[in-house]
Scaffold this active site. Structure first.
Site, PDB file in Angstrom:
ATOM      1  CD  GLU A   1      -2.766   1.237   2.438  1.00 40.02           C
ATOM      2  OE1 GLU A   1      -2.744   0.335   3.290  1.00 40.02           O
ATOM      3  OE2 GLU A   1      -3.505   2.235   2.494  1.00 40.02           O
TER       4      GLU A   1
ATOM      5  CE  LYS B   1       3.074   0.098   5.018  1.00 38.69           C
ATOM      6  NZ  LYS B   1       2.499   0.073   3.661  1.00 38.69           N
TER       7      LYS B   1
ATOM      8  NE  ARG C   1       3.946  -7.960  10.953  1.00 35.43           N
ATOM      9  CZ  ARG C   1       3.325  -7.206  10.039  1.00 35.43           C
ATOM     10  NH1 ARG C   1       2.321  -7.678   9.346  1.00 35.43           N
ATOM     11  NH2 ARG C   1       3.712  -5.977   9.820  1.00 35.43           N
TER      12      ARG C   1
HETATM   13  P1  ATP Z   1       2.002  -1.831   8.264  1.00 36.91           P
HETATM   14  O1  ATP Z   1       1.082  -2.830   8.894  1.00 36.91           O
HETATM   15  O2  ATP Z   1       3.290  -1.630   8.968  1.00 36.91           O
HETATM   16  O3  ATP Z   1       1.353  -0.548   7.871  1.00 36.91           O
HETATM   17  P2  ATP Z   1       1.588  -3.413   5.987  1.00 36.91           P
HETATM   18  O4  ATP Z   1       1.957  -4.788   6.282  1.00 36.91           O
HETATM   19  O5  ATP Z   1       0.152  -3.103   6.038  1.00 36.91           O
HETATM   20  O6  ATP Z   1       2.440  -2.475   6.903  1.00 36.91           O
HETATM   21  P3  ATP Z   1       1.645  -3.341   3.139  1.00 36.91           P
HETATM   22  O7  ATP Z   1       2.109  -2.268   2.248  1.00 36.91           O
HETATM   23  O8  ATP Z   1       0.212  -3.704   3.127  1.00 36.91           O
HETATM   24  O9  ATP Z   1       2.139  -2.938   4.591  1.00 36.91           O
HETATM   25  O10 ATP Z   1       2.538  -4.639   2.930  1.00 36.91           O
HETATM   26  C1  ATP Z   1       2.858  -5.155   1.666  1.00 36.91           C
HETATM   27  C2  ATP Z   1       3.226  -6.602   1.814  1.00 36.91           C
HETATM   28  O11 ATP Z   1       4.340  -6.741   2.691  1.00 36.91           O
HETATM   29  C3  ATP Z   1       2.092  -7.409   2.419  1.00 36.91           C
HETATM   30  O12 ATP Z   1       1.952  -8.609   1.658  1.00 36.91           O
HETATM   31  C4  ATP Z   1       2.529  -7.676   3.809  1.00 36.91           C
HETATM   32  O13 ATP Z   1       2.011  -8.891   4.265  1.00 36.91           O
HETATM   33  C5  ATP Z   1       4.063  -7.707   3.681  1.00 36.91           C
HETATM   34  N1  ATP Z   1       4.690  -7.334   4.945  1.00 36.91           N
HETATM   35  C6  ATP Z   1       4.466  -6.230   5.672  1.00 36.91           C
HETATM   36  N2  ATP Z   1       5.178  -6.246   6.828  1.00 36.91           N
HETATM   37  C7  ATP Z   1       5.886  -7.395   6.818  1.00 36.91           C
HETATM   38  C8  ATP Z   1       6.813  -8.010   7.727  1.00 36.91           C
HETATM   39  N3  ATP Z   1       7.153  -7.431   8.891  1.00 36.91           N
HETATM   40  N4  ATP Z   1       7.349  -9.205   7.376  1.00 36.91           N
HETATM   41  C9  ATP Z   1       7.025  -9.778   6.217  1.00 36.91           C
HETATM   42  N5  ATP Z   1       6.162  -9.269   5.328  1.00 36.91           N
HETATM   43  C10 ATP Z   1       5.585  -8.089   5.614  1.00 36.91           C
HETATM   44 MG    MG Z   2      -1.352  -3.896   4.794  1.00 38.94          MG
END
Ligand code: ATP
Ligand code: MG
Length: 566
Positions: free
Chosen positions: A38, A274, A264
């Site tokens: 995102e 984020k 994760r």
């Molecule tokens: P946040 O929750 O910190 O705002 P997010 O996970 O919602 O971050 P996205 O942009 O939706 O952020 O993530 C893109 C991809 O990266 C998704 O498939 C998510 O599952 C993966 N991802 C995000 N954080 C992690 C992590 N700590 N380890 C592995 N994969 C991750």
């Molecule tokens: Mg997300």
């Protein structure tokens, strides 16, 4: 003969086993994955794990991986984030080719599918407010309550949904919900929201829309449109999988993707959210998204971590189905392994004191050959100017040394790396007693750093010629969060911020070869650590960030017989 030979994967894990079996048994001809960020912030090291996984699987099995922006919430999304995400994925070493997509490209199709569900009696417009919907949703132990608007006629729903799109209603006044089961034990099945009204311009679609699809309604269908075979995401989406399947099964989508979940990445001393990273930036706790202390890809890059080290780390931690916390020292270990092999060695003095060689000719300059990297003969040598007056580290001298201090002291001989042996003869101090100069003599027969009689001083020091030294600013970095588990035991995360995570040393000296270093180039300052030229460097006035010290805490833990905490 096997008609679908799958190339043997380099690594084995449960996801690669699933992909290999699907190819072997003919369920798919080739594998198509996607990385779906995102664009509401910069990518971090957790995303790097997901990127390495999705692009890595596609590469290993001869398939492809799409970069798809999940841009369904215009309030938080910005072009700056889109640009940085593309740059970071490329920098990590991955290529999506032509396969760059945006969920917003599918808004028209998603709308048509929403209408399809309404016609089938499987979606309805609800006039409850967001709070009321939450109150009606029930809990893990209590079923939800049906909305009074749940049994509207298909025609009324079609009319209202069309008017939602046309902009007739204010934000939050109505939503479109799937009509599934308010008593389901899976809360995601209790009539999830598919569309909400949001009068806000979108970075890509502008004012074309004032209703936006939810993640749940957009994600699986986007996968289906792109013929994604394996939709890999993190564990928090496990409970959404039945809903993912429900939408795909109840719509005339062009393909049948499947969702798989992995754990994760969590790292000690690090926060990978984020929301928190945005706060660190907006409240000024750091120099920006790319601050060298940030766990963002751009921060790690500015810190001097090579992409290869990050990829190696992703391979080391592997992929599992259970959540765990990895020690950040393991990431550092992977980075040191790469830098030890690739970083050029250079001389830099961070805390200088002057050393004067009394028996060395005053105007003489010798260009001495110094090895660039003992780990890599191909890196060759460079010349470093040597003169009568040198800077050495203040800590490398003690006037009254304890037993285990082997470096310079009055009357003691040490080696100056790749130069000569020197012996300290006198110490000059100012009125406060601070040492201002170390007077020495040198042995001209030890040029290059060895003596004909085979004697070997116990210490070898680095040095920089005063006349040729380039002044530099050096920034030392430590954990941004002092506690290994920031915010644990109910503390506020920000209480764990390490107020000494950055130390600026304004007056250091580096050898002439570093006068105008390439930004992003990481070198080893001999005996001190790895350092990377910062973007704030100017010609003749370089700024270096300490990437890491030389001491490998993780390797040490391993050799003490401790397993990683994963
Ligand atoms: P946040 O929750 O910190 O705002 P997010 O996970 O919602 O971050 P996205 O942009 O939706 O952020 O993530 C893109 C991809 O990266 C998704 O498939 C998510 O599952 C993966 N991802 C995000 N954080 C992690 C992590 N700590 N380890 C592995 N994969 C991750
Ligand atoms: Mg997300």
């Amino acid at each position: 003969m096997d008609t679908n030979p799958a190339p043997a994967p380099e690594r084995a894990d449960f996801l690669r086993e699933i992909v290999a079996a699907d190819l072997r048994e003919g369920r798919h001809e080739s594998v198509v994955t996607r990385f779906p960020p995102e664009p509401n912030g910069y990518l971090h090291i957790g995303h790097a794990k997901s990127i390495c996984l999705n692009f890595g699987i596609a590469e290993e099995f001869g398939g492809r991986c799409h970069l798809r922006f999940d841009d369904t919430n215009p309030i938080k999304e910005e072009q700056e984030f889109i640009d940085s995400i593309e740059e970071d994925v490329r920098w990590l070493g991955f290529d999506w080719g032509e396969h760059l997509y945006f969920a917003s490209d599918y808004f028209e199709q998603l709308y048509a599918w929403a209408v399809h569900l309404i016609r089938d009696g499987k979606a309805y417009v609800d006039d409850l407010s967001a709070d009321e919907i939450r109150e009606h949703r029930g809990t893990l132990t209590e079923p939800g309550i049906e909305s009074p608007w749940r049994n509207r006629s298909v025609d009324e729903n079609l009319d209202l949904f069309e008017r939602m799109r046309a902009g007739e209603f204010p934000n939050g006044s109505r939503v479109l919900r799937a009509k599934i089961d308010m008593a389901s034990p899976n809360i995601n099945f209790r009539d999830p929201v598919m569309y909400r009204i949001l009068h806000a311009p979108h970075p890509r679609t502008g004012d074309a829309w004032c209703i936006y699809p939810s993640y749940d309604f957009a994600h699986g269908q986007s996968d289906a449109i792109e013929n994604i075979t394996h939709s890999i995401c993190t564990l928090e989406f496990q409970d959404h999988r039945p809903l993912y399947d429900w939408f795909v099964e109840n719509l005339p989508v062009p393909s049948r993707p499947r969702q798989y979940e992995f754990a994760r990445l969590n790292l000690t001393h690090t926060v990978l959210s984020k929301r928190v990273l945005l706060r660190l930036v907006s409240e000024g706790h750091v120099r920006g998204w790319d601050d060298p202390r940030m766990p963002t890809i751009s921060g790690l890059r500015r810190r001097g971590f090579p992409a290869e080290g990050i990829r190696d780390f992703a391979a080391m931690i592997g992929v599992a189905r259970a959540d765990s916390v990895v020690e950040v020292e393991m990431l550092h270990h992977a980075v040191r392994n790469v830098l030890n092999r690739t970083a050029l060695r250079r001389f830099a003095v961070l805390n200088p004191v002057k050393l004067v060689i009394e028996n060395y000719p005053e105007d003489q300059v010798e260009e001495l050959d110094v090895v660039n990297n003992p780990e890599d003969p191909a890196a060759g040598t460079r010349t470093v100017p040597f003169t009568r007056e040198l800077w050495i580290e203040r800590d490398d001298f003690m006037e009254d040394p304890p037993k285990k201090f082997f470096r310079l002291a009055p009357g003691r001989e040490v080696r100056l790396r790749s130069a000569y042996f020197v012996t300290c003869t006198d110490v000059v101090k100012d009125a406060d007693g601070t040492i201002t100069e170390l007077r020495c003599t040198y042995d001209p027969d030890t040029r290059g750093g060895s003596a004909p009689d085979g004697r070997r001083p116990k210490a070898t020091l680095h040095w920089v010629s005063c006349a040729h030294a380039v002044p530099a600013e050096v920034r030392l970095y430590d954990h941004l969060f002092g506690d290994p588990y920031p915010g644990s035991d109910g503390r506020d995360l920000f209480e764990d911020l390490n107020l000494e995570s950055e130390t600026v040393l304004p007056t250091c000296f580096v050898e002439p070869a570093l006068a105008d270093p390439a930004v992003g180039q990481t070198v080893q300052f001999e005996r001190l650590g790895y350092f990377c030229a910062d973007i704030e460097s100017a010609p003749g006035a370089p700024v270096f960030n300490r990437t890491l010290t030389l001491r490998d805490a993780w390797a040490k833990l391993q050799s003490q017989g401790r397993q990683d905490t994963a």
